[in-house]
Design a protein around this motif. Structure first.
Motif, PDB file in Angstrom:
ATOM      1  N   ARG A   6       3.872  -6.224   8.655  1.00  0.00           N
ATOM      2  CA  ARG A   6       5.106  -5.761   8.026  1.00  0.00           C
ATOM      3  C   ARG A   6       5.763  -4.665   8.857  1.00  0.00           C
ATOM      4  O   ARG A   6       5.097  -3.905   9.562  1.00  0.00           O
ATOM      5  N   ALA A   7       7.074  -4.574   8.753  1.00  0.00           N
ATOM      6  CA  ALA A   7       7.857  -3.614   9.546  1.00  0.00           C
ATOM      7  C   ALA A   7       7.413  -2.170   9.311  1.00  0.00           C
ATOM      8  O   ALA A   7       7.398  -1.368  10.246  1.00  0.00           O
ATOM      9  N   ASN A   8       7.012  -1.836   8.071  1.00  0.00           N
ATOM     10  CA  ASN A   8       6.609  -0.451   7.804  1.00  0.00           C
ATOM     11  C   ASN A   8       5.302  -0.090   8.530  1.00  0.00           C
ATOM     12  O   ASN A   8       5.031   1.080   8.762  1.00  0.00           O
ATOM     13  N   LEU A   9       4.513  -1.089   8.915  1.00  0.00           N
ATOM     14  CA  LEU A   9       3.315  -0.843   9.717  1.00  0.00           C
ATOM     15  C   LEU A   9       3.612  -0.963  11.208  1.00  0.00           C
ATOM     16  O   LEU A   9       3.056  -0.222  12.019  1.00  0.00           O
ATOM     17  N   ARG A  10       4.484  -1.897  11.555  1.00  0.00           N
ATOM     18  CA  ARG A  10       4.815  -2.125  12.960  1.00  0.00           C
ATOM     19  C   ARG A  10       5.316  -0.846  13.628  1.00  0.00           C
ATOM     20  O   ARG A  10       5.045  -0.606  14.802  1.00  0.00           O
ATOM     21  N   LYS A  11       6.031  -0.017  12.873  1.00  0.00           N
ATOM     22  CA  LYS A  11       6.551   1.216  13.469  1.00  0.00           C
ATOM     23  C   LYS A  11       5.428   2.179  13.866  1.00  0.00           C
ATOM     24  O   LYS A  11       5.672   3.140  14.594  1.00  0.00           O
ATOM     25  N   LYS A  25      -4.428   4.668   7.826  1.00  0.00           N
ATOM     26  CA  LYS A  25      -5.561   3.735   7.719  1.00  0.00           C
ATOM     27  C   LYS A  25      -5.519   2.995   6.385  1.00  0.00           C
ATOM     28  O   LYS A  25      -5.727   1.781   6.336  1.00  0.00           O
ATOM     29  N   ASN A  26      -5.201   3.716   5.319  1.00  0.00           N
ATOM     30  CA  ASN A  26      -5.116   3.093   3.988  1.00  0.00           C
ATOM     31  C   ASN A  26      -3.960   2.090   3.903  1.00  0.00           C
ATOM     32  O   ASN A  26      -4.083   1.053   3.247  1.00  0.00           O
ATOM     33  N   LYS A  27      -2.840   2.371   4.578  1.00  0.00           N
ATOM     34  CA  LYS A  27      -1.711   1.428   4.611  1.00  0.00           C
ATOM     35  C   LYS A  27      -2.127   0.126   5.302  1.00  0.00           C
ATOM     36  O   LYS A  27      -1.788  -0.961   4.847  1.00  0.00           O
ATOM     37  N   PHE A  28      -2.852   0.259   6.427  1.00  0.00           N
ATOM     38  CA  PHE A  28      -3.326  -0.936   7.128  1.00  0.00           C
ATOM     39  C   PHE A  28      -4.254  -1.743   6.225  1.00  0.00           C
ATOM     40  O   PHE A  28      -4.110  -2.957   6.103  1.00  0.00           O
ATOM     41  N   LEU A  29      -5.193  -1.063   5.574  1.00  0.00           N
ATOM     42  CA  LEU A  29      -6.143  -1.757   4.691  1.00  0.00           C
ATOM     43  C   LEU A  29      -5.415  -2.479   3.561  1.00  0.00           C
ATOM     44  O   LEU A  29      -5.737  -3.627   3.247  1.00  0.00           O
ATOM     45  N   ALA A  30      -4.427  -1.830   2.977  1.00  0.00           N
ATOM     46  CA  ALA A  30      -3.658  -2.436   1.877  1.00  0.00           C
ATOM     47  C   ALA A  30      -2.900  -3.671   2.335  1.00  0.00           C
ATOM     48  O   ALA A  30      -2.631  -4.580   1.547  1.00  0.00           O
ATOM     49  N   ALA A  31      -2.575  -3.721   3.633  1.00  0.00           N
ATOM     50  CA  ALA A  31      -1.835  -4.861   4.194  1.00  0.00           C
ATOM     51  C   ALA A  31      -2.777  -5.951   4.718  1.00  0.00           C
ATOM     52  O   ALA A  31      -2.332  -6.911   5.339  1.00  0.00           O
ATOM     53  N   LYS A  68       9.474  10.656  17.791  1.00  0.00           N
ATOM     54  CA  LYS A  68       9.866  11.180  16.479  1.00  0.00           C
ATOM     55  C   LYS A  68       8.696  11.857  15.758  1.00  0.00           C
ATOM     56  O   LYS A  68       8.826  12.258  14.602  1.00  0.00           O
ATOM     57  N   GLY A  69       7.533  11.940  16.426  1.00  0.00           N
ATOM     58  CA  GLY A  69       6.384  12.624  15.836  1.00  0.00           C
ATOM     59  C   GLY A  69       5.541  11.775  14.902  1.00  0.00           C
ATOM     60  O   GLY A  69       4.713  12.300  14.160  1.00  0.00           O
ATOM     61  N   LYS A  70       5.731  10.461  14.920  1.00  0.00           N
ATOM     62  CA  LYS A  70       4.946   9.560  14.062  1.00  0.00           C
ATOM     63  C   LYS A  70       3.689   9.099  14.800  1.00  0.00           C
ATOM     64  O   LYS A  70       3.744   8.804  15.998  1.00  0.00           O
ATOM     65  N   ILE A  71       2.581   9.026  14.079  1.00  0.00           N
ATOM     66  CA  ILE A  71       1.347   8.513  14.678  1.00  0.00           C
ATOM     67  C   ILE A  71       1.563   7.058  15.065  1.00  0.00           C
ATOM     68  O   ILE A  71       2.050   6.249  14.277  1.00  0.00           O
ATOM     69  N   THR A  72       1.194   6.740  16.300  1.00  0.00           N
ATOM     70  CA  THR A  72       1.330   5.383  16.828  1.00  0.00           C
ATOM     71  C   THR A  72       0.002   4.961  17.431  1.00  0.00           C
ATOM     72  O   THR A  72      -0.574   5.689  18.243  1.00  0.00           O
ATOM     73  N   VAL A  73      -0.478   3.791  17.039  1.00  0.00           N
ATOM     74  CA  VAL A  73      -1.729   3.267  17.574  1.00  0.00           C
ATOM     75  C   VAL A  73      -1.410   2.541  18.883  1.00  0.00           C
ATOM     76  O   VAL A  73      -0.615   1.612  18.900  1.00  0.00           O
ATOM     77  N   VAL A  74      -2.037   2.992  19.986  1.00  0.00           N
ATOM     78  CA  VAL A  74      -1.762   2.386  21.287  1.00  0.00           C
ATOM     79  C   VAL A  74      -2.805   1.333  21.658  1.00  0.00           C
ATOM     80  O   VAL A  74      -2.576   0.528  22.556  1.00  0.00           O
ATOM     81  N   ASP A  75      -3.941   1.356  20.988  1.00  0.00           N
ATOM     82  CA  ASP A  75      -4.982   0.352  21.235  1.00  0.00           C
ATOM     83  C   ASP A  75      -5.471  -0.155  19.882  1.00  0.00           C
ATOM     84  O   ASP A  75      -6.228   0.522  19.202  1.00  0.00           O
ATOM     85  N   TYR A  76      -4.987  -1.340  19.517  1.00  0.00           N
ATOM     86  CA  TYR A  76      -5.400  -1.930  18.242  1.00  0.00           C
ATOM     87  C   TYR A  76      -6.002  -3.311  18.452  1.00  0.00           C
ATOM     88  O   TYR A  76      -6.004  -4.167  17.574  1.00  0.00           O
TER      89      TYR A  76
END
Length: 163
Positions: A86-91, A126-132, A149-157
């Protein structure tokens, strides 16, 4: 065909992939050194893990090349999750720009996450990912960065599991 890589670079990646199984019992650093020697890419190596070696393409992007069969799977996983979540996770995922057999090109993210400051946000993410339906494995400090913009971004998933 690649927008970022020449045919010669893709050929050298394919050569490495065709012989990498010979190095599956070597250490992580030996395998990365052998891959670098065989790949002979003109880019600066900026790191490697057990499964992949990472190069800076000097244009705001990085190239991750598989060092093992699991590395090939990690690249496929990143492509699949980035394109199907989902887009809210993709960001919160480092953008994938291009993919080929055994390699992937992603945006380069440099801003390290300061220790301890983002613990609450990291837990929420982490909880958002689990819920998805995505199990976020290996979300340590070496695998996350901050966006501009200061948002946590996962670079290795590549080790995430999508159900």
């Amino acid at each position: 065909m690649s927008v970022f890589l020449s045919n010669l670079e893709i050929q050298s990646i394919n050569l490495w992939l065709s012989i990498m199984h010979h190095y599956k019992y070597t250490s992580k650093s030996q395998r990365a050194n052998k891959a670098k020697e065989i790949l002979q890419l003109k880019y600066k190596k900026i790191g490697n893990g057990r499964q992949r070696i990472v190069y800076d393409l000097n244009n705001g992007y990085v190239l991750k090349v598989a060092l093992t069969e699991f590395g090939i799977q990690n690249n496929k996983t990143e492509f699949k999750i980035y394109n199907h979540c989902r887009a809210n996770l993709r960001k919160h995922l480092c953008p994938v720009k291009e993919v080929g057999h055994g390699w992937i090109i992603m945006k380069k993210m440099d801003i390290k996450v300061p220790d301890g400051i983002y613990n609450k946000e990291l837990t929420q993410l982490k909880n958002k990912f689990l819920a998805a339906g995505i199990r976020p494995r290996d979300m340590g400090n070496s695998n996350i960065r901050l966006s501009k913009k200061g948002k946590i971004t996962v670079v290795d998933y590549g080790n995430f599991i999508m159900y």
